[in-house]
Design a protein around this motif. Structure first.
Motif, PDB file in Angstrom:
ATOM      1  N   ALA A 323       0.825  -1.210   0.000  1.00 12.16           N
ATOM      2  CA  ALA A 323       0.000   0.000   0.000  1.00 12.16           C
ATOM      3  C   ALA A 323       0.860   1.261   0.000  1.00 12.16           C
ATOM      4  O   ALA A 323       0.513   2.262  -0.642  1.00 12.16           O
ATOM      5  N   ILE A 330      -4.112   4.618   1.012  1.00  9.98           N
ATOM      6  CA  ILE A 330      -4.818   3.349   1.206  1.00  9.98           C
ATOM      7  C   ILE A 330      -4.877   3.063   2.695  1.00  9.98           C
ATOM      8  O   ILE A 330      -3.840   3.011   3.368  1.00  9.98           O
ATOM      9  N   LEU A 356      -5.206  -4.034  -6.500  1.00 13.07           N
ATOM     10  CA  LEU A 356      -4.715  -2.665  -6.332  1.00 13.07           C
ATOM     11  C   LEU A 356      -4.142  -2.105  -7.631  1.00 13.07           C
ATOM     12  O   LEU A 356      -4.265  -0.902  -7.915  1.00 13.07           O
ATOM     13  N   ASP A 385     -12.516   0.676  -3.188  1.00 17.69           N
ATOM     14  CA  ASP A 385     -12.057   2.001  -3.605  1.00 17.69           C
ATOM     15  C   ASP A 385     -13.274   2.867  -3.888  1.00 17.69           C
ATOM     16  O   ASP A 385     -14.394   2.369  -4.043  1.00 17.69           O
TER      17      ASP A 385
END
Length: 445
Positions: A323, A330, A356, A385
Motif C-alpha cells: 500500500a 490506502i 490494487l 475504492d
C-alpha cells in the motif's frame, strides 16, 4: 539375596500399576457415563423439538412465514449436526466431514432458503435428527444403565440388604446368604462394572457410526468434490505455467538483454583500453550503469515471484508495504493473529496486488482500503475504492486469474462494482494459522 527395600519397591510399583489401571477404568467409565447422558438429553431435549419445529417451518413455506422460519431452524439443525460431528471425532476417532455446499456471498431470504433446501445434506441432517430421537436416546440411556447397573450392586445393594434384610434388584441373593452373599455380590458387581465400561463405550461408538452413515458426504457429493478438485488443479497448473512464461519473458526481454549488452561493452572496453583509454572508460561506465539496471530488474523479478517482505513479515506486513508503494492513500486494517501457510499467503498477497493495480490503472479512485481478518478457519480480505466502478470479472483476464488462483485453495471472490462506484472485492480462503505474529497489524498507508 533380595532385601526388604527392593521388595517394598516392587510391591509399591505393582500396587501403583494396579491403581493406575483402576483409575483409567474409572476415568473411562465416568466419561462414558457423562457422554451417554449428553446423548440421551440431546436426543429428547434438543433433536426432538428441533425436528418438530423444523418440519413445521418447512410445511409453512407456502404460507410465507416458513420463508423466514425455515432457514433459522435449518441453520440450528446444522449446528447440532456439526456438534455431533465434532463429538464423534473427539470421543471415538470417527471422522465425519462437513458435506454442505458453499455459502453464497450475498443472500436475501429467498436465496438463503433456496441454498439450504436445495442442499441434499440438509435433508440428511433432518433424517438424522428424526432417527436420533429413538437411537440417540436409546443408546445413550443404555450406556448409562449398563454402568449404573454395576455401581448399584457395589454401593446400593449391600447397604439396602443390611437395612431391609433382603436383596435389591438383580442382587436378590444378598438376604439369603448374609455377609458372604454381600461380599460375593460386591465382587460380582465390581466385575460387572469393569466389563460395563467397554460395553458402554461400544454403544456410544455405535451411535457415532450411525451418525457417520447419515452426516458424512454421500458418494455423489464426493464425486462432485473430486471433479471440483480436478478443475481447480487444472486451473492451478495453467496459472503456474502462465507465471513461468512471464518469468521467462521478463528474464529474456529485461535482465538477459542488459547482461548481454554489459558483456559486449566490457569486451569493447578491453579492446579499446590500449588504443583509446578515454573511450574504454566511457564503455566501462556504461557497463556499470547497465549492471545496476540489470540488478534492479532482477530484484523486481524476485519480488514478483515471492516478495522478501512477505516471507519476513507475513501477509499483513507485506500488504502494508504494498500500500505504501502506490500513488494514492490506502487505509489498511488487518486482524490476523498468526502466520498463514506460505502458499495461502502468496495467493492472497498477489490477489491483493492485482486488485490494487487495477485500482490505480482503471478506477480513477481518490482513496482505497484493505481489510483482512482471520476467523473461523477462514481468511477474509476486502479491497475497496471510491472510484467510478463498473469492474466486471468477466471482462478482465486479471480478475479471472485471481479467481483461478484462489480456487486452487477452495477460495472464492465476489465483486460488487456498480456504475459510479464504489468497488468492493471480497475474497475468502479456508486456511489455518501457524505461529503467532509479532508485528503490528493496522495502519494507514
Amino acid at each position: 539375596m533380595v532385601d526388604d527395600r527392593e521388595i517394598a519397591t516392587r510391591d509399591g510399583s505393582g500396587r501403583g500399576g494396579f491403581a493406575d489401571r483402576l483409575g483409567e477404568i474409572g476415568r473411562r467409565g465416568l466419561l462414558s457415563l457423562v457422554r451417554g447422558l449428553i446423548q440421551a438429553v440431546l436426543a429428547l431435549g434438543v433433536t426432538l423439538p428441533l425436528t418438530i419445529v423444523t418440519a413445521l417451518s418447512i410445511a409453512f413455506i407456502p404460507l410465507g412465514v416458513g420463508i423466514v422460519l425455515a432457514p433459522v431452524f435449518l441453520t440450528a439443525l446444522r449446528g447440532v449436526a456439526n456438534q455431533q460431528r465434532i463429538w464423534a471425532e473427539e470421543w471415538f476417532g470417527v471422522r465425519i466431514p462437513v458435506p454442505y455446499r458453499a455459502r453464497p456471498e450475498k443472500m436475501g431470504p429467498f436465496r438463503r432458503l433456496g441454498w439450504l433446501v436445495s442442499d441434499p445434506a440438509t435433508w440428511r441432517d433432518l433424517l438424522w435428527c428424526l432417527l436420533n430421537v429413538p437411537l440417540g436416546f436409546g443408546l445413550g440411556l443404555a450406556a448409562v444403565v449398563v454402568l449404573v447397573y454395576g455401581l448399584e450392586g457395589v454401593f446400593v445393594a449391600p447397604w439396602l440388604a443390611g437395612v431391609t434384610d433382603y436383596g435389591w434388584g438383580p442382587f436378590w441373593m444378598i438376604g439369603d446368604y448374609g455377609v458372604f452373599g454381600i461380599v460375593g455380590t460386591v465382587v460380582l458387581a465390581a466385575a460387572l462394572t469393569v466389563v460395563s465400561v467397554p460395553i458402554a463405550s461400544g454403544l456410544l461408538r455405535g451411535h457415532a457410526l450411525f451418525s457417520q452413515s447419515l452426516l458424512a458426504p454421500t458418494r455423489t457429493a464426493l464425486t462432485e468434490r473430486v471433479e471440483h478438485l480436478a478443475e481447480t488443479r487444472s486451473d492451478a497448473v495453467d496459472v503456474s505455467a502462465a507465471e513461468l512464461r512471464r518469468i521467462e519473458r521478463d528474464l529474456h526481454d529485461g535482465a538477459q538483454a542488459r547482461l548481454v549488452a554489459l558483456s559486449m561493452n566490457i569486451g569493447l572496453a578491453e579492446e579499446m583500453m590500449k588504443h583509446d583509454p578515454e573511450t574504454a572508460q566511457k564503455l566501462l561506465a556504461e557497463a556499470r550503469s547497465a549492471s545496476g539496471e540489470a540488478l534492479t530488474e532482477l530484484r523486481g523479478l524476485v519480488r514478483g515471484i515471492h516478495p522478501p517482505v512477505l516471507a519476513e513479515r507475513g501477509l499483513d506486513g507485506a500488504v502494508q508495504a504494498l500500500a505504501l508503494s502506490l500513488p494514492l492513500p490506502i487505509d489498511v486494517r488487518t486482524d490476523i493473529p498468526g502466520r498463514l501457510q506460505a502458499p495461502v499467503e502468496s495467493a492472497a498477497y498477489f490477489a491483493v496486488a492485482e486488485i490494487l493495480a487495477n485500482v490505480v490503472k482503471h478506477s480513477q479512485a481518490q482513496r482505497a482500503w484493505i481489510q483482512a481478518e482471520h476467523a473461523g478457519g477462514r481468511l477474509q480480505v476486502i479491497v475497496g475504492d471510491d472510484g467510478i466502478g463498473g469492474a466486471d470479472p468477466a471482462n478482465g483476464s486479471g480478475m479471472r486469474g485471481i479467481e483461478r488462483r484462489l480456487a486452487a485453495f477452495d477460495g472464492t471472490m465476489a465483486v460488487t462494482s456498480p456504475q459510479g462506484g464504489p468497488t468492493v472485492v471480497t475474497m475468502e480462503l479456508p486456511c489455518a494459522l501457524s505461529s503467532p505474529k509479532t508485528l503490528p497489524s493496522s495502519g494507514t498507508a
